[in-house]
Design a protein around this motif. Structure first.
Motif, short mmCIF file in Angstrom:
data_model
loop_
_atom_site.label_atom_id
_atom_site.label_comp_id
_atom_site.label_asym_id
_atom_site.label_seq_id
_atom_site.Cartn_x
_atom_site.Cartn_y
_atom_site.Cartn_z
N ASP A 161 0.83 -1.20 0.00
CA ASP A 161 0.00 0.00 0.00
C ASP A 161 0.87 1.26 0.00
O ASP A 161 0.65 2.19 -0.78
N LYS A 162 1.86 1.30 0.87
CA LYS A 162 2.75 2.47 0.96
C LYS A 162 3.55 2.66 -0.33
O LYS A 162 3.75 3.79 -0.78
N ALA A 163 4.00 1.56 -0.92
CA ALA A 163 4.78 1.65 -2.15
C ALA A 163 3.93 2.22 -3.29
O ALA A 163 4.37 3.10 -4.04
N GLU A 164 2.69 1.73 -3.41
CA GLU A 164 1.82 2.23 -4.48
C GLU A 164 1.45 3.69 -4.25
O GLU A 164 1.39 4.48 -5.20
N GLU A 165 1.21 4.04 -2.99
CA GLU A 165 0.89 5.43 -2.69
C GLU A 165 2.07 6.34 -3.06
O GLU A 165 1.88 7.44 -3.60
N GLY A 166 3.28 5.87 -2.80
CA GLY A 166 4.46 6.65 -3.17
C GLY A 166 4.56 6.88 -4.66
O GLY A 166 4.91 7.98 -5.12
N LEU A 167 4.23 5.85 -5.45
CA LEU A 167 4.27 6.00 -6.91
C LEU A 167 3.16 6.91 -7.41
O LEU A 167 3.36 7.70 -8.34
N ARG A 168 1.98 6.80 -6.80
CA ARG A 168 0.89 7.71 -7.21
C ARG A 168 1.24 9.16 -6.88
O ARG A 168 0.88 10.08 -7.62
N ASP A 195 11.36 -9.82 -0.95
CA ASP A 195 12.17 -8.60 -0.88
C ASP A 195 12.07 -7.76 -2.15
O ASP A 195 12.53 -6.62 -2.17
N VAL A 196 11.51 -8.34 -3.20
CA VAL A 196 11.45 -7.66 -4.50
C VAL A 196 10.06 -7.08 -4.75
O VAL A 196 9.04 -7.77 -4.59
N ALA A 197 10.02 -5.83 -5.14
CA ALA A 197 8.78 -5.18 -5.59
C ALA A 197 8.83 -5.09 -7.11
O ALA A 197 9.75 -4.49 -7.67
N ARG A 198 7.86 -5.73 -7.78
CA ARG A 198 7.78 -5.66 -9.25
C ARG A 198 6.73 -4.60 -9.61
O ARG A 198 5.56 -4.76 -9.35
N ILE A 199 7.21 -3.53 -10.21
CA ILE A 199 6.33 -2.39 -10.51
C ILE A 199 5.69 -2.55 -11.88
O ILE A 199 6.37 -2.80 -12.88
N GLU A 200 4.39 -2.39 -11.92
CA GLU A 200 3.67 -2.31 -13.18
C GLU A 200 3.07 -0.90 -13.29
O GLU A 200 2.33 -0.47 -12.40
N VAL A 201 3.40 -0.19 -14.35
CA VAL A 201 2.77 1.10 -14.62
C VAL A 201 2.15 1.03 -16.01
O VAL A 201 2.53 0.19 -16.84
N ALA A 202 1.18 1.89 -16.26
CA ALA A 202 0.52 1.90 -17.57
C ALA A 202 1.55 2.11 -18.67
O ALA A 202 2.53 2.83 -18.49
N ARG A 203 1.34 1.47 -19.80
CA ARG A 203 2.33 1.53 -20.88
C ARG A 203 2.56 2.94 -21.38
O ARG A 203 3.68 3.30 -21.78
N ASP A 204 1.50 3.76 -21.35
CA ASP A 204 1.69 5.13 -21.83
C ASP A 204 2.39 6.02 -20.80
O ASP A 204 2.70 7.18 -21.06
N GLU A 205 2.66 5.46 -19.60
CA GLU A 205 3.42 6.19 -18.59
C GLU A 205 4.83 5.61 -18.41
O GLU A 205 5.62 6.15 -17.63
N LEU A 244 3.99 10.44 -7.21
CA LEU A 244 4.89 10.89 -8.28
C LEU A 244 4.14 11.13 -9.58
O LEU A 244 4.76 11.46 -10.60
N GLY A 245 2.82 10.92 -9.55
CA GLY A 245 2.01 11.23 -10.73
C GLY A 245 1.64 10.03 -11.57
O GLY A 245 0.97 10.18 -12.60
#
Length: 285
Positions: free
Chosen positions: A197-204, A218-228, A206-207
């Motif tokens: 939750d905290k990790a996703e909030e941090g990314l949001r 220990d690994v966070a795999r980040i998925e962001v929208a392709r256009d971002e 950032l816009g």
């Protein structure tokens, strides 16, 4: 024959009109907010919103649901539930969502009937039938109605009509249960949920609009929208994103080059399991 949006909306209105006093499982997202808005117009005071509050929600979701309910001017009740207390849930089996939804819907049904609402609806839409959603089985078993799906309204239809209705939920990205960030078989704990939750909030912050942080120890795999995705190539954004993930408690950060896609944790499931979790439309029964 493919129905136009106006025809689907009329069909939805007819379905809701036939329900009578109805309780709606309300997350405050685009689907349930749209369903609630139409129900308010058709049923008036005979529609009740019920939101389940649990450690599996992003922290901002309860506030969003309460704010949207106030905007709609509808009665709204909060129910607290901790799915970690459901037998077998914390071990995160492929039918995890079934176990959780059965508990949630059972609670909503009891509360609704105590207040004279004999029908309970959810915001499942027509597009949801194509994905692995074992929670749908619980909804069918308990007699939960899904008016959006029954009216063949998909996500694009809902967003388009919501914008026309000037609903604040129209531009809101989907915020699935935090359990969906964990590979099946991975033990789910409050600490791990909080880290995601905290990790996703941090990314949001950032816009990033459409984002998921998938938990792999220990690994966070980040998925962001392709256009971002291009934003991650900027050194300062990449540095701030990594710092936010580390601050949340992860040792390593990885960017998924396939980008954000709904239900990516289901990719490893056999087809036989995924098909068993589809919600069957009336036309497919």
């Amino acid at each position: 024959m493919v129905m136009k949006r106006a025809e689907k909306l009329k069909r939805l209105e007819k379905i809701i009109r036939g329900l009578g006093p109805t309780a709606i499982a309300f997350s405050g997202g685009a689907d349930s907010s749209f369903l609630a808005a139409v129900a308010k117009r058709i049923l008036g005071g005979n529609a009740l919103l019920v939101t389940v509050v649990s450690p599996f929600q992003p922290r901002t979701e309860k506030d969003t649901a309460c704010r949207r309910a106030r905007q709609l001017g509808m009665p709204h009740i909060l129910i607290r539930l901790n799915p970690l207390r459901i037998r077998g849930f914390a071990h995160n089996p492929p039918n995890r969502c079934y176990l959780c939804k059965k508990s949630i819907f059972s609670r909503i049904i009891r509360l609704a009937r105590q207040r004279g609402f004999l029908v309970v609806c959810d915001g499942t839409n027509a597009d949801d039938a194509a994905d692995y959603r074992p929670g749908s089985k619980a909804a069918v078993e308990l007699g939960i109605r899904s008016p959006l799906q029954e009216a063949e309204l998909g996500k694009n239809d809902i967003l388009a009509i919501s914008r026309a209705m000037k609903l604040s939920s129209a531009g809101k990205p989907s915020m699935a249960c935090l359990a969906s960030r964990f590979p099946y078989g991975t033990i789910i704990t409050r600490k791990a949920l909080s880290a995601v939750d905290k990790a996703e909030e941090g990314l949001r912050n950032l816009g990033f609009r459409e984002v998921r942080v998938r938990y792999h120890g220990d690994v966070a795999r980040i998925e962001v929208a392709r256009d971002e995705m291009w934003r991650m190539s900027r050194p300062e954004i990449r540095r701030q994103a990594a710092a936010a993930i580390h601050k949340a408690g992860f040792a390593y950060v990885a960017l998924d080059l396939d980008g954000y896609r709904t239900g990516s944790m289901n990719d490893v499931l056999p087809d036989s399991v995924r098909l068993s979790g589809r919600r069957i439309r009336d036309s497919e029964r």
